[in-house]
Write an enzyme that holds these catalytic residues in place. Structure first.
Site, short mmCIF file in Angstrom:
data_model
loop_
_atom_site.label_atom_id
_atom_site.label_comp_id
_atom_site.label_asym_id
_atom_site.label_seq_id
_atom_site.Cartn_x
_atom_site.Cartn_y
_atom_site.Cartn_z
CB SER A 129 -1.39 35.93 4.38
OG SER A 129 -2.36 35.00 4.05
CG ASP A 175 -4.42 33.14 5.56
OD1 ASP A 175 -4.35 32.12 4.85
OD2 ASP A 175 -5.26 34.04 5.38
CE1 TYR A 225 -12.22 32.62 3.96
CE2 TYR A 225 -13.34 33.07 6.04
CZ TYR A 225 -12.36 32.43 5.33
OH TYR A 225 -11.51 31.57 5.98
#
Ligand code: GLA
Length: 391
Positions: A129, A175, A225
């Protein structure tokens, strides 16, 4: 702090003048609860001591100049503090630009720019992240400089919005939340459906969190994703036909899911949804185990999480599977799984302290032999969320 002294010197060299304030924003590692955040489930991440440092000075005009010591070849990047839109030529500066833009659109308008020098200790592409770290960092810099009075959760939400709407990556909230709300020596159990959360102390007596980076060259994770997200949304819509009050996959128990799963027509989508549901319930079980000091059970559930991400969600790939498989065979490994979005990036393992050296050696060698290049290792300590630092 040695890093800050070096950064201040570099600041003077790049911008002239002196830096006035310093900040640190951590990266994150997720212990369990993967691909559950955008499915309204639970996650269990922690902020880590690797992250992004900034030294900052105010400017009188509406320009920001920003420079990263990690990306010296990109030089100083300049942008105005109003009317921004995504600009490929500005490269990594689009992350802070995105934050400035969502702040402005939310009515939190900047009245001047900054000179900002950045130095990151997170390995790039490791799935830890670094982008969320930079976004929350920018939020905190703006909030402090202009006295907007936003609390951290508001800044976390704006940072996620910058990633979703400005950068164009449709990520969940995990995140930015872990980066902003992190607490030393604690993981965060976050319900992504309601944003209610609590801290859970990670007091591993004789073990540590070891992050192993596959070092896989950049993968096309963001398109895959988005496909996973769409599959889960579609599956949820089919389940709503039989259970209209259902708002998120994270609301379902495993048995309840199995009773209605037949209404998801596509087998692949059924598997995706099964991961989301099982992983959410597994996360709650894992936190319970850890809080009962049953680290062995926590480790077993970490391994199960990897199986599910590999078989049902299909976001692991050869590199992550290789790392996990080798780790499972090592003495002193309590549990090991991929962490973050997957496809590349890192695994997270709980390893007995007296086995860490052998772990690094054995996993390093076996992985290199199979994959052709070496992984890298970090023994993580759990840090506080984004904050100003003295010095
Ligand atoms: C990425 C996203 C998060 C989360 C994870 C998977 O890190 O940014 O929101 O979805 O993948 O758990």
């Amino acid at each position: 702090m040695e890093i800050l002294a070096t950064m201040k010197q570099e600041f003077a060299k790049q911008f002239g003048g002196e830096a006035e304030r310093s900040y640190f924003s951590p990266g994150r590692v997720n212990l369990i609860g993967e691909h559950t955040d955008y499915n309204g489930g639970h996650v269990f991440p922690c902020a880590i001591s690797l992250g992004t440092y900034a030294v900052v000075a105010d400017r009188k005009d509406m320009t920001t100049r920003i420079y990263s010591m990690n990306l010296a070849d990109k030089g100083i990047i300049e942008f105005p503090m109003t009317g921004l839109s995504y600009d490929t030529a500005k490269d990594w500066a689009n992350y802070p630009m995105g934050v400035v833009d969502v702040f402005e659109k939310a009515g939190h308008k900047a009245t001047h720019g900054f000179d900002i020098l950045i130095y990151g200790t997170l390995p790039a592409g490791a799935g830890l992240s670094s982008s969320a770290s930079l976004e929350v960092l920018t939020s905190v810099i703006l909030n402090e400089a202009f006295g907007f009075g936003l609390d951290m959760i508001e800044m976390v939400k704006l940072s996620q919005k910058a990633e979703n709407q400005f950068v164009g990556v449709n990520c969940g909230i995990m995140d930015q939340f872990a980066v902003g709300m992190g607490k030393k020596d604690c993981a965060i159990l976050l319900d992504c459906n309601t944003l209610s959360y609590r801290y859970s102390k990670i007091a591993l007596e004789d073990a540590s969190i070891v992050i192993t980076n596959t070092n896989k060259p950049h993968s096309l994770a963001s398109s895959a994703y988005n496909v996973r997200r769409a599959q889960c949304e579609h599956a949820l819509n089919e389940l709503k036909e039989v259970k209209p009050e259902l708002k998120a996959l994270g609301e379902l128990g495993n048995d309840e899911f199995n009773q209605i799963a037949g209404h998801i027509e596509e087998v692949l989508e059924r598997h995706r949804a099964r991961h989301a549901v099982y992983e959410n319930n597994r996360t709650l079980d894992a936190v319970k185990a850890l809080e009962n000091n049953d680290v062995t059970e926590f480790g077993r559930l970490m391994n199960e999480s990897h199986f599910s991400l590999r078989d049902d969600y299909e976001v692991t790939g050869k590199e992550l599977d290789t790392l996990a498989e080798i780790a499972w065979q090592q003495e002193g490994v309590i549990g090991s799984r991929m962490t973050g979005a997957g496809f590349g990036g890192s695994t997270v393992s709980l390893v007995k302290n007296d086995a860490i050296e052998a772990f690094k050696k054995n996993v390093g060698e076996a992985y290199t032999e199979k994959i052709g290049y070496a992984p890298s290792f970090v023994v993580a300590s759990i840090s506080d969320g984004t904050h100003r630092i003295e010095g």
